[in-house]
Design an enzyme around this catalytic site. Sequence first.
Site, PDB file in Angstrom:
ATOM      1  N   HIS A   1       0.837  -1.202   0.000  1.00  9.64           N
ATOM      2  CA  HIS A   1       0.000   0.000   0.000  1.00  9.64           C
ATOM      3  C   HIS A   1       0.871   1.250   0.000  1.00  9.64           C
ATOM      4  CE1 HIS A   1       0.493   0.998   4.383  1.00  9.64           C
ATOM      5  NE2 HIS A   1       0.542  -0.307   4.555  1.00  9.64           N
TER       6      HIS A   1
ATOM      7  N   ASP B   1       6.085   1.775   7.248  1.00  7.50           N
ATOM      8  CA  ASP B   1       4.729   1.221   7.002  1.00  7.50           C
ATOM      9  C   ASP B   1       4.123   1.907   5.796  1.00  7.50           C
ATOM     10  OD1 ASP B   1       2.247   0.083   7.187  1.00  7.50           O
ATOM     11  OD2 ASP B   1       1.696   1.037   9.067  1.00  7.50           O
TER      12      ASP B   1
ATOM     13  N   GLU C   1      -5.240   0.764   2.618  1.00  4.22           N
ATOM     14  CA  GLU C   1      -4.889  -0.365   3.482  1.00  4.22           C
ATOM     15  C   GLU C   1      -5.065   0.007   4.939  1.00  4.22           C
ATOM     16  OE1 GLU C   1      -2.632  -2.991   6.095  1.00  4.22           O
ATOM     17  OE2 GLU C   1      -2.248  -0.854   5.773  1.00  4.22           O
ATOM     18  N   GLU C   2      -4.790   1.270   5.255  1.00  2.00           N
ATOM     19  CA  GLU C   2      -4.806   1.714   6.653  1.00  2.00           C
ATOM     20  C   GLU C   2      -6.209   2.017   7.163  1.00  2.00           C
ATOM     21  OE1 GLU C   2      -2.379   1.519   8.561  1.00  2.00           O
ATOM     22  OE2 GLU C   2      -0.492   1.848   7.509  1.00  2.00           O
TER      23      GLU C   2
ATOM     24  N   HIS D   1       3.084   4.444  12.795  1.00  3.89           N
ATOM     25  CA  HIS D   1       1.925   5.217  13.274  1.00  3.89           C
ATOM     26  C   HIS D   1       2.322   6.201  14.376  1.00  3.89           C
ATOM     27  CE1 HIS D   1      -1.595   2.558  11.677  1.00  3.89           C
ATOM     28  NE2 HIS D   1      -0.483   2.294  11.014  1.00  3.89           N
TER      29      HIS D   1
ATOM     30  N   GLU E   1       4.935  -5.958   4.369  1.00  2.04           N
ATOM     31  CA  GLU E   1       4.737  -5.074   5.533  1.00  2.04           C
ATOM     32  C   GLU E   1       5.925  -5.243   6.482  1.00  2.04           C
ATOM     33  OE1 GLU E   1       2.306  -2.928   6.371  1.00  2.04           O
ATOM     34  OE2 GLU E   1       0.458  -3.511   5.320  1.00  2.04           O
TER      35      GLU E   1
ATOM     36  N   ASP F   1      -0.642   4.263   0.946  1.00  2.69           N
ATOM     37  CA  ASP F   1      -1.215   5.212   1.915  1.00  2.69           C
ATOM     38  C   ASP F   1      -0.442   5.155   3.229  1.00  2.69           C
ATOM     39  OD1 ASP F   1      -2.536   2.569   1.790  1.00  2.69           O
ATOM     40  OD2 ASP F   1      -3.795   3.272   3.457  1.00  2.69           O
TER      41      ASP F   1
END
Lengths: 430, 430
Positions: free
Chosen positions: A107, A140, A174-175, A399, A198, A109
């Site tokens: 991903h 990520d 994805e998030e 995150h 990932e 995003d």
Amino acid sequence: MSVETIAPETRAAIIAAVQDGFAGQVDFLSEFTAIRSRRHCEGEALDFMARALHARGWEVDDWTVETQNLSDEPGFVDCAGEVPSVRSVVGTLEGAGEGRSLILQGHVDVVPEGPDAMWQVPPYAPHVRDGWMYGRGAGDMKAGKVAALFAVEALRRAGYVPKGRLHYQSVVEEESSGLGALATLARGYRADCAFIPEPTGLGLVRAQVGAIWFRLKVRGRPAHVAYAGTGASAITAAMHLMGALQEMEAAWNAEAAAHPWYKGVAHPLTFNAGWIEGGDWASSLPAWCDVECRMGVLPGDDVAARKARIEAVVAEAAARHPFLCDTPPEIEWHGFQADGFVLEGAEAPEAALAVAHEAATGQVGPEDQIWTALTDTRFYGLYHGIPALCYGPTAESIHGFDERVDLGSVQRCTEVIALFIAEWCGLRAV
Amino acid sequence: MSVETIAPETRAAIIAAVQDGFAGQVDFLSEFTAIRSRRHCEGEALDFMARALHARGWEVDDWTVETQNLSDEPGFVDCAGEVPSVRSVVGTLEGAGEGRSLILQGHVDVVPEGPDAMWQVPPYAPHVRDGWMYGRGAGDMKAGKVAALFAVEALRRAGYVPKGRLHYQSVVEEESSGLGALATLARGYRADCAFIPEPTGLGLVRAQVGAIWFRLKVRGRPAHVAYAGTGASAITAAMHLMGALQEMEAAWNAEAAAHPWYKGVAHPLTFNAGWIEGGDWASSLPAWCDVECRMGVLPGDDVAARKARIEAVVAEAAARHPFLCDTPPEIEWHGFQADGFVLEGAEAPEAALAVAHEAATGQVGPEDQIWTALTDTRFYGLYHGIPALCYGPTAESIHGFDERVDLGSVQRCTEVIALFIAEWCGLRAV
């Protein structure tokens, strides 16, 4: 299915080719990480990937689908209408023939970076220090995503093309929902295996939780604080609901002690109130408060039944509250309604990954991981019977602030992916 | 001091003159209410008032002072540096001589209107229905402010000028700090009485609470929700602090049962968390949360001592919390640090007001009010010994949605103010 193990000298050549390309790979990763590809703003990152694929001779499929046209797909969520369409970019290399096909998915995003002041380095000015690259999304999962692209480059540099077809997929959402992965499956992309790099610290995700997103919208009639009746504040009403949801979290975790995969995991299911906004003036009783929440579920849990339990917890808490009893909150399901997933029946690609992992790292492995987060693998494994491996580099503070990825692990991961492609798809010398 | 009661026919002429001007007054109020004069954005409203004063022949003082230059004034607060300067507009009519002087003060700032969707009418498109004007600020306190200006107009229309000097003052920051009132006192404006037509429903504010504003800034190190440790969310940490402050609120209200003015008032002191913002993503553990709070204090309470008690409550709650114990929240004092106030020793202007009130309404009065909100009167009464009356029209839903003012009460209030000026300042026929 047996694994076609490639010759040691071929492996050495592939590993050397990764090494040769690694400085350029880090530059590419830095450029990619500098793009602030947050939800609804992924266009520039997709453009970047489409250009990179074109420049490397991949056939490129760059398309946008109306979200409503995906509604028959398994795993669909409508995100309360907040994602009107989904764009994806897929590169295809047809392969030299007679090999197993592979989807390399990642991903683009990233999650919001929060206040810049809380970062030691600016989140979108990637920076390498002590062997780690810092930046929002570096871990990520831009490093893993770039590793997959450069793994194919390394095979070419070493003089090989894969026999099996490759799809290199760049997806969004994805998030927040998984609608990006879902869009590629709706487009018809299939393969004998899916691989998602990932940040796993060179481990293999064996089991992952699911997640449910919901937004609580508390509304009322406000007033000057001079006339505040007890319990009429939307902010304190929201606190009351969050307290009830924390009790639900404790109950669900107690139940999880009986789960075959999660019984050994302390607190596998997290309720998180991740975003709150309410009121606008210290001396006005706040009449509205929105809270965006996330609650985990276990593999095997029925998401619809869990949503019903969340609704019941909120309704019961509202009924006990002097203000919410007359004005119950709205619940909006604005993102994930995601099943948990356990990787099973993937012995063949796992064997190929084990060979690649040992060849690159010198260690037997990879180790199984029981994740309390989720990935897009569920779409391939759960709904389409495609074995889906999640394996990638080592990252910290994803995150969080000062997100970073260990470049040594990125290089190892690139080697492993290249060797996995060799084992899985087969190689033909060019 | 005896009250110079004016003749019944003069009164009748004044009341008739208010009636004659009232349609124009409502138009003027509507135009004024349409200005979105929120904190830091009061310029257009001050321009409007300066133009209105010029057009009516007042001498106008329109000035801006650096807030730091006010720091020696009693009642000063620095608002955490968020109010760098203060502009005020004061009109002066020197008077015909030999009368008592009067400050007619009102604030032009309004509190935020919240989401437009929660209003039945747009908040800045004033609208009259069933005798009420709707709009943010219509009640608090643009209607009273306009009434004071048109009261002077009515006297002129009736053929009189006041003997005593009038200062018509337009100030800012009433809703957040009182720095506007303070700036006019620092400029040297004084009078024998101050009159503030806040919306009192034609009652007289006898006692008012004080208020303390503070912003809690909770900060931490966030993470992917998959790695959430117990208690590391800034939002749940902020909830914990709010719970402790609600316990403090209960304790202070229990103490208030012994207060001479507030012992009969249920829950006179309100803690309000009026504005909250934290985190930015449902699946990221929130690392920051800001809460803007307001806590009431009673007349006679020492504000510095109360601030110290708030600090202690927050510190003790933080010490009990697994995450805040290492990362205590910051407290910013960003607005009110306001003393409570009781109107005493104002027999002379109160007698004049009683005459005016009875003449206009036909009722004995006005009734005393014990307020759980505050006004700018404290600056005049508490720090400068100027008797300060707060008396004005009837409003509903101030600080709420569909704020409105009863136009009948506005007309009565205009009559009362005109008659009060006549009684207090004396009149000379022109």
